[in-house]
Design an enzyme around this catalytic site. Sequence first.
Site, mmCIF file in Angstrom:
data_model
loop_
_atom_site.group_PDB
_atom_site.id
_atom_site.type_symbol
_atom_site.label_atom_id
_atom_site.label_comp_id
_atom_site.label_asym_id
_atom_site.label_seq_id
_atom_site.Cartn_x
_atom_site.Cartn_y
_atom_site.Cartn_z
ATOM 1 N N ASP A 133 0.835 -1.200 0.000
ATOM 2 C CA ASP A 133 0.000 0.000 0.000
ATOM 3 C C ASP A 133 0.876 1.258 0.000
ATOM 4 O O ASP A 133 1.699 1.453 0.898
ATOM 5 C CB ASP A 133 -0.889 0.007 1.244
ATOM 6 C CG ASP A 133 -1.789 -1.221 1.313
ATOM 7 O OD1 ASP A 133 -1.423 -2.276 0.763
ATOM 8 O OD2 ASP A 133 -2.857 -1.125 1.946
ATOM 9 N N HIS A 154 -0.324 4.645 -0.277
ATOM 10 C CA HIS A 154 -0.980 5.662 0.560
ATOM 11 C C HIS A 154 -0.355 7.060 0.416
ATOM 12 O O HIS A 154 -0.005 7.707 1.412
ATOM 13 C CB HIS A 154 -0.952 5.239 2.022
ATOM 14 C CG HIS A 154 -2.056 4.303 2.402
ATOM 15 N ND1 HIS A 154 -3.390 4.581 2.190
ATOM 16 C CD2 HIS A 154 -2.037 3.072 2.989
ATOM 17 C CE1 HIS A 154 -4.135 3.594 2.613
ATOM 18 N NE2 HIS A 154 -3.337 2.649 3.096
ATOM 19 N N ASP A 193 -4.812 0.736 -2.525
ATOM 20 C CA ASP A 193 -4.594 1.825 -1.560
ATOM 21 C C ASP A 193 -3.424 2.698 -2.000
ATOM 22 O O ASP A 193 -2.438 2.878 -1.287
ATOM 23 C CB ASP A 193 -4.374 1.277 -0.147
ATOM 24 C CG ASP A 193 -5.674 0.850 0.521
ATOM 25 O OD1 ASP A 193 -6.719 0.847 -0.161
ATOM 26 O OD2 ASP A 193 -5.652 0.523 1.714
ATOM 27 N N ASN A 244 -9.496 -0.798 -0.831
ATOM 28 C CA ASN A 244 -10.677 -0.227 -0.186
ATOM 29 C C ASN A 244 -10.639 1.298 -0.179
ATOM 30 O O ASN A 244 -11.695 1.949 -0.147
ATOM 31 C CB ASN A 244 -10.845 -0.775 1.233
ATOM 32 C CG ASN A 244 -9.711 -0.426 2.156
ATOM 33 O OD1 ASN A 244 -8.556 -0.754 1.893
ATOM 34 N ND2 ASN A 244 -10.024 0.224 3.269
ATOM 35 N N HIS A 245 -9.460 1.904 -0.251
ATOM 36 C CA HIS A 245 -9.420 3.365 -0.284
ATOM 37 C C HIS A 245 -9.795 3.918 -1.658
ATOM 38 O O HIS A 245 -10.370 5.009 -1.743
ATOM 39 C CB HIS A 245 -8.053 3.866 0.178
ATOM 40 C CG HIS A 245 -7.909 3.827 1.668
ATOM 41 N ND1 HIS A 245 -8.053 4.940 2.474
ATOM 42 C CD2 HIS A 245 -7.672 2.790 2.509
ATOM 43 C CE1 HIS A 245 -7.906 4.598 3.739
ATOM 44 N NE2 HIS A 245 -7.667 3.294 3.784
ATOM 45 N N HIS A 275 -3.377 -4.276 2.551
ATOM 46 C CA HIS A 275 -4.535 -3.950 3.392
ATOM 47 C C HIS A 275 -4.262 -3.992 4.883
ATOM 48 O O HIS A 275 -4.562 -3.026 5.595
ATOM 49 C CB HIS A 275 -5.698 -4.878 3.041
ATOM 50 C CG HIS A 275 -7.007 -4.512 3.666
ATOM 51 N ND1 HIS A 275 -7.472 -3.219 3.717
ATOM 52 C CD2 HIS A 275 -7.973 -5.292 4.243
ATOM 53 C CE1 HIS A 275 -8.655 -3.204 4.307
ATOM 54 N NE2 HIS A 275 -8.981 -4.442 4.642
#
Length: 223
Positions: free
Chosen positions: A20, A22, A49, A75-76, A190
Site C-alpha cells: 500500500d 498511501h 490503496d 478499499n481506499h 490492506h
Amino acid sequence: MELVKVWDKEIKGKVYAVGDIHGCYNLLMNHLFEISFDFDNDLLVAVGDLVDRGTQNIQCVELLSMPWFTSVMGNHEDLCIGGLSNESYKQCHIENGGQWFYRLDGQLMYNIAKVFSELPVVLEVNHNGKKYGFVHGHIEQNDWDEFKKSFSQPSARSPSHVAMWGRDRINPDDLRYTTVSGVDAVIMGHTVTPKSIKRDNCYYIDTGAVHWATMTILDLSKI
C-alpha cells in the site's frame, strides 16, 4: 469495470509487487531507484490503496497512466468512488485519511473516481512460467480459479467487497484457509504489519509506508 483481469501485455523484464503506497510517492520512487527498477522493461504491480493518509495523492493517481505501473483496487479507491454519492462512505473516507479528496474541484474528484472505477479487483499476471495473483485484502477460496469464478456468480456477499475489505486469511489460527491452489503466489496488502508476512503461498506486503516509511517492494522472481 473488469472485476477480474488477466495481464495481456508483454513483460520484457521483471515483475515487482509493491505494498500500500498511501500517497507516499517520493518514498516509492526512491525505493525503485534503489533497486535499479527498469522503467522501460519491468512491471510494478500495486496491491491497492494508492491514496489517502499521505500527502502526494495526485502524484500517486498519476502513476496509473504510466506503462510500467498497474494496480488492483483497494478499499481506499473504493471509498473515493463511493464517497461521491454515499454519505456514509464519505464520512468513513474522511475519518480514514481521505480529507484531501473532498478539497478538490468537483470535476477532478469525478475524474479520479472514474480512473479508480476502471481498476480490477483481481489481477492475474503470468510471467516466466509462473502465475501470480493480486488482490487487495482477502481471498476467500482456497482455489484461484474458484475465486475468480465467484465474481460472476450470484452471492449473498459481494465478492468485490470481501476481496477489498476482508482480512480473515492473514490470521494463522483460522484453519479454513490453506495454500491457494492453481496459482504460484497471491500478493495482498490492506493489513498493516511491521514486516511482510507469508502464509502458505500468500504474501502480505503492507508494511506501513505512510506510518513508518517502510515500503515493501517484492521481486517476484525471488519468491
